[in-house]
Design an enzyme around this catalytic site. Sequence first.
Site, PDB file in Angstrom:
ATOM      1  CG  ASP A   1     -41.464 -76.709  -5.586  1.00 39.01           C
ATOM      2  OD1 ASP A   1     -41.109 -75.860  -5.026  1.00 39.01           O
ATOM      3  OD2 ASP A   1     -42.219 -77.574  -5.512  1.00 39.01           O
TER       4      ASP A   1
ATOM      5  CB  CYS B   1     -67.312-107.696   0.918  1.00 45.28           C
ATOM      6  SG  CYS B   1     -66.917-107.001  -0.835  1.00 45.28           S
TER       7      CYS B   1
ATOM      8  CG  ASP C   1     -19.894 -94.849  -2.473  1.00 42.75           C
ATOM      9  OD1 ASP C   1     -19.449 -93.804  -3.530  1.00 42.75           O
ATOM     10  OD2 ASP C   1     -21.149 -94.952  -2.098  1.00 42.75           O
TER      11      ASP C   1
ATOM     12  CB  CYS D   1     -63.885-108.669   0.142  1.00 41.44           C
ATOM     13  SG  CYS D   1     -65.016-109.908  -0.391  1.00 41.44           S
TER      14      CYS D   1
ATOM     15  CB  CYS E   1     -66.072-110.736  -4.171  1.00 42.46           C
ATOM     16  SG  CYS E   1     -66.242-108.936  -4.297  1.00 42.46           S
TER      17      CYS E   1
ATOM     18  NE  ARG F   1     -36.721 -64.062  -2.133  1.00 47.09           N
ATOM     19  CZ  ARG F   1     -37.542 -63.324  -1.752  1.00 47.09           C
ATOM     20  NH1 ARG F   1     -38.159 -63.611  -0.622  1.00 47.09           N
ATOM     21  NH2 ARG F   1     -37.890 -61.997  -2.432  1.00 47.09           N
TER      22      ARG F   1
ATOM     23  CB  CYS G   1     -69.835-110.097  -2.420  1.00 48.56           C
ATOM     24  SG  CYS G   1     -68.534-110.331  -1.462  1.00 48.56           S
TER      25      CYS G   1
ATOM     26  CD  GLU H   1     -30.866 -70.572 -15.140  1.00 49.21           C
ATOM     27  OE1 GLU H   1     -31.421 -70.371 -13.998  1.00 49.21           O
ATOM     28  OE2 GLU H   1     -30.092 -69.983 -15.524  1.00 49.21           O
TER      29      GLU H   1
ATOM     30  CE  LYS I   1     -45.726 -70.444 -10.103  1.00 48.31           C
ATOM     31  NZ  LYS I   1     -44.216 -70.592  -9.360  1.00 48.31           N
TER      32      LYS I   1
ATOM     33  CB  SER J   1     -39.323 -63.179  -5.535  1.00 44.16           C
ATOM     34  OG  SER J   1     -40.005 -62.008  -5.465  1.00 44.16           O
ATOM     35  CG  LEU J   2     -37.732 -65.074 -10.532  1.00 46.13           C
ATOM     36  CD1 LEU J   2     -37.522 -66.663 -10.992  1.00 46.13           C
ATOM     37  CD2 LEU J   2     -37.036 -64.461 -11.690  1.00 46.13           C
TER      38      LEU J   2
ATOM     39  CE  LYS K   1     -32.337 -66.840 -14.030  1.00 42.22           C
ATOM     40  NZ  LYS K   1     -31.294 -67.625 -13.004  1.00 42.22           N
TER      41      LYS K   1
ATOM     42  CE  LYS L   1     -39.378 -69.680  -9.624  1.00 43.14           C
ATOM     43  NZ  LYS L   1     -39.859 -70.709  -8.493  1.00 43.14           N
TER      44      LYS L   1
ATOM     45  CE1 TYR M   1     -31.337 -68.350  -8.108  1.00 42.71           C
ATOM     46  CE2 TYR M   1     -31.987 -70.438  -7.556  1.00 42.71           C
ATOM     47  CZ  TYR M   1     -31.959 -69.106  -7.255  1.00 42.71           C
ATOM     48  OH  TYR M   1     -32.593 -68.761  -6.250  1.00 42.71           O
TER      49      TYR M   1
HETATM   50  N1  5U1 Z   1     -33.130 -71.462 -12.151  1.00 45.05           N
HETATM   51  C1  5U1 Z   1     -33.420 -70.469 -11.167  1.00 45.05           C
HETATM   52  N2  5U1 Z   1     -34.081 -70.325 -10.401  1.00 45.05           N
HETATM   53  N3  5U1 Z   1     -34.305 -69.301  -9.873  1.00 45.05           N
HETATM   54  C2  5U1 Z   1     -34.968 -68.505  -8.880  1.00 45.05           C
HETATM   55  N4  5U1 Z   1     -33.091 -69.180 -11.757  1.00 45.05           N
HETATM   56  C3  5U1 Z   1     -33.502 -68.365 -10.464  1.00 45.05           C
HETATM   57  N5  5U1 Z   1     -33.534 -67.128 -10.428  1.00 45.05           N
HETATM   58  C4  5U1 Z   1     -34.019 -66.512  -9.273  1.00 45.05           C
HETATM   59  C5  5U1 Z   1     -35.032 -67.241  -8.631  1.00 45.05           C
HETATM   60  C6  5U1 Z   1     -35.746 -66.690  -7.482  1.00 45.05           C
HETATM   61  O1  5U1 Z   1     -33.980 -65.309  -9.112  1.00 45.05           O
HETATM   62  C7  5U1 Z   1     -33.100 -64.209  -9.958  1.00 45.05           C
HETATM   63  C8  5U1 Z   1     -33.204 -64.025 -11.476  1.00 45.05           C
HETATM   64  C9  5U1 Z   1     -33.262 -62.781  -9.365  1.00 45.05           C
END
Ligand code: 5U1
Length: 690
Positions: A127, A423, A42, A441, A447, A146, A426, A123, A329, A91-92, A305, A125, A235
């Site tokens: 968060d 406590c 670094d 306590c 106790c 988005r 006791c 893949e 999910k 979205s999915l 996919k 997903k 992705y």
């Molecule tokens: N890994 C991954 N996450 N994700 C979220 N792929 C991926 N593809 C997405 C989304 C919303 O959407 C496309 C398939 C449209």
Amino acid sequence: MTSAPGNPPVPDAVQAKAEALRQDIERHNFHYYVQDDPLISDQDYDRLLQQLQDLEQQYPELVTLDSPTQRVGPLADTLFTDAPHAVPMLSLDNAFSDDDLRDFDRRVRERLGLEGPMEYACEPKLDGLAVSLLYSNGVLQRAATRGDGTVGEDITANVRTIGSVPLRLRGQQVPPELEVRGEVYMPKAAFETLNRSLAAAGEKTFVNPRNAAAGSLRQKNPRITASRPLQLCCYSATIADSDSNENSALEKSHYKLLGLLKGWGLRINEDVELVQGIDACLDYYQQLHQRRDQLPYEIDGIVYKVNDLAQQQRLGAVSRAPRWAIARKLPAQEVTSRVLAVEFQVGRTGAITPVARLEPAFVGGVTVSNATLHNMDEIRRLDLHVGDQVMIRRAGDVIPQVVKILAEHRPADAQAVIAPRECPVCGSAVDQPEGEVVARCSGGIYCPAQRREANRHYASRKALDIEGLGDKVVQLLVDQGLVKTIAGLYHLTVAELLPLERMAEKSASNLVAAIDASRQPVLHRFIYALGIREVGEATAKALASHFGTLEALMAAGEEQLQQVEDVGPIVAAHVRQFFREPHNQEIIHGLAQAGVQWQAAQRSARAESPLNGKKVVLTGTLSAMTRDEAKEALEALGAKVVGSVSAKTDYLVAGEAAGSKRDKAEKLQVEILDESAFLHLLSQRDGSGD
Ligand code: 5U1
């Protein structure tokens, strides 16, 4: 030589030097963020950046939008303005079961008129927050959220500060126009560190890594975003006008497209796998589900996919979701529940912990009906009342937590929580020294709760591991007055045990035999088993290998104790106080009288071991020992056992059915030890090796 009015001309050599520095810095960014394999320290990296900054300060015309010095810019007017998406951000659809996933596969094959197994990319997903990045001629132009899928918000100034987002793409065949999509997220470990430092500064903490990532991207000041440990993982991508582009030959599959992105310096997920057919998709789900807690990032599902891009195109999309992808999910890690009561538990050291009794809720794959509230400060911070609806979270093995209350749902008869002054077990007075958040306590060994916890801890798996002495039996032994201190365990007889609930002749004699068999513990387990405040497994090991004998540890002053790795003034004070306490001296004497002989630690093994100071990852199943035993043996030899493989790993110990960690180790050329090589290495410790 070039120059702008009012600025000194830039000598060609300086121009060339600046360009060389930029390329060098970008190359190091690529190795650090994308390859996960830094080439320099670094410090050396900062030195290169400083050199470039100095040149740019001297010759301001050298500054370009994609210069690595320009990640953190001033407050930007464009931040959070509308950012329309040329191609909608879809979205999915979700699958909640294996059957849903099989239905998806059947629909895909029917639509394509195919009978055989489909090729899918599987893949994790992540968060986090979906983002779109626009690159023109390889230079980042815009980053957007988005939003509603058609129009997002401009977050360019903030996304530029994320180290893993290249400001300029690398490689020869970068397309003139490229839109990349991915997730901005905060790795779990970085989230914990961030929360700790926010809490230490008295600031509000984040409830989960996703909120931390969202909160960090929503900052008006990019400097704050820059200070947050965010990551990008890509992705998908759209390459405009790809026919005229030399990449088109490669771009036939989603998987190859990910490879192209990686080559251009964009981070992709290394856990993506190509599989054939739906059964392999289900296997991937099982594997990733099992590894969920070990992953360095949070996931809320798995995306499948169709790999072939032409097939994707034929399948198309309906109402904002593609027909060629689906998200399976995983069990939610956060759900809502209701607080039925708040009770106070007394721990081994007398600490009084409020616990929320909850309406049972399914979270993180298990049914939860209790959550820790830590202390009264936490109850105040949450403003929690009995009757409140709450959001609870359970990620991994951690104890379920209340992350927030849903204030708008508070019932009229909600009750405030009152801290106990006595406590609850006791009746002794409760102490809370000024400046400490934990109330305790004052009953000590008087106790029953503290007695029970001390015995439970002594018998627990990581302490003396006494089989048959579980929570219920300990509770009965303490309630019936059969055991007070841990030394009392060694005086138990079969006749005394027999009247206990569900205790038969055989289980009683097994228990007495198991207690008997625990009479010669290794020193570090014995130290841990004593239950000294702040002395966990790691500290107990460090103390044992530093002092070698219990007698030396008991005689050590605070200064000597602080010479032990990771022992600071607080732990040293607790250790000292524990051994100075006459009750504890009596207990240790009682244990010795009962025939307990703690073993001296082998102080030399560590220093002489070839594993001392090495980073080791364990994967797969070993036939000769459990993973905990392997970890213990490695640590005794000074090795550090870590969870994931990186370029810094020294060895991967690969048992049966080793999976992706083995692949990664091979890729990074980390030395792989099979079980027999591993056992051989361990055996060298005690001279039994050849
Ligand atoms: N890994 C991954 N996450 N994700 C979220 N792929 C991926 N593809 C997405 C989304 C919303 O959407 C496309 C398939 C449209």
